[in-house]
Design a protein around this motif. Sequence first.
Motif, mmCIF file in Angstrom:
data_model
loop_
_atom_site.group_PDB
_atom_site.id
_atom_site.type_symbol
_atom_site.label_atom_id
_atom_site.label_comp_id
_atom_site.label_asym_id
_atom_site.label_seq_id
_atom_site.Cartn_x
_atom_site.Cartn_y
_atom_site.Cartn_z
ATOM 1 N N CYS A 66 -37.140 -15.150 -31.985
ATOM 2 C CA CYS A 66 -38.040 -14.262 -32.019
ATOM 3 C C CYS A 66 -38.123 -13.312 -30.964
ATOM 4 O O CYS A 66 -38.461 -11.936 -31.088
ATOM 5 C CB CYS A 66 -39.434 -15.240 -31.771
ATOM 6 S SG CYS A 66 -40.886 -14.490 -31.560
ATOM 7 N N LEU A 67 -37.717 -13.796 -29.505
ATOM 8 C CA LEU A 67 -37.611 -13.040 -28.358
ATOM 9 C C LEU A 67 -36.379 -11.920 -28.638
ATOM 10 O O LEU A 67 -36.582 -10.685 -28.369
ATOM 11 C CB LEU A 67 -37.147 -13.832 -27.315
ATOM 12 C CG LEU A 67 -38.624 -14.653 -26.809
ATOM 13 C CD1 LEU A 67 -37.983 -15.398 -25.651
ATOM 14 C CD2 LEU A 67 -39.375 -13.637 -26.044
ATOM 15 N N THR B 2 -37.590 -9.212 -31.115
ATOM 16 C CA THR B 2 -38.665 -8.445 -30.426
ATOM 17 C C THR B 2 -37.692 -7.463 -29.409
ATOM 18 O O THR B 2 -38.247 -6.263 -29.113
ATOM 19 C CB THR B 2 -39.622 -9.443 -29.335
ATOM 20 O OG1 THR B 2 -40.327 -10.136 -30.448
ATOM 21 C CG2 THR B 2 -40.462 -8.599 -28.783
ATOM 22 N N ALA C 136 -36.621 -4.700 -31.637
ATOM 23 C CA ALA C 136 -37.780 -3.856 -31.881
ATOM 24 C C ALA C 136 -37.931 -2.865 -30.860
ATOM 25 O O ALA C 136 -38.258 -1.651 -31.031
ATOM 26 C CB ALA C 136 -38.830 -4.639 -32.538
ATOM 27 N N CYS C 137 -38.043 -3.315 -29.607
ATOM 28 C CA CYS C 137 -38.496 -2.589 -28.352
ATOM 29 C C CYS C 137 -37.297 -1.508 -28.200
ATOM 30 O O CYS C 137 -37.609 -0.349 -27.811
ATOM 31 C CB CYS C 137 -38.663 -3.591 -27.063
ATOM 32 S SG CYS C 137 -39.952 -4.456 -27.189
#
Length: 203
Positions: free
Chosen positions: A64-65, A68, A71-72
Amino acid sequence: QLAGLAVIACGLWLRFGGPMAEFATDKKSPELFFMGLYVLVGAGAIMAAVGFFGCCGAARESQCLIGTFFACLLVIFAGEVTAGVFAFIGKKVAIQEAQKIYDDAYEDYIKNPVGKVNSTIYRYHVALQCCGKGNVEQQAGLPCPENIQLPKASNCLVEIQNVIDTNLHLVGIVGIAIASITIFGMIFSMVLCCTIRNMREMI
């Protein structure tokens, strides 16, 4: 994180430490140029924060991290490309804004040589290492730096263009370097995410 800190340092130096910083000491400033620098500093701060979360995701092996983080990085990359196009298109406007600031200070000095603008235009001359706008007769009455030899002193309007061109080239080089790091970061984060998923499926 290091790349983000490098971007912040570059943006702050161009804003407060380079020759263009003198144009922010007066009431007027080339807003377009400085706005680009603020965006650069903001992007650096976001990159440093995103790097921290990426490290946490890698340490915890959290899909998940890491997702993320990817995506960032993608958003940052898109922002860098947009900022680069914006800087390329707005370069001429930024040069014109800075030249107009000097023109206004120049005209104010011609009208009132003993006023406050005396020190203002002198700061511009020292920062840009120039004197006047190429007119030898008018240069003789201007507050020029001591190491400037008339009539060989540069035209300040030309020097303003050169300074902005140089600074924008520096920003472009930093942007390309950071974009390359961002691409590698996205690739490695996806590889790591896939590796973690495969290991969990095997277990």
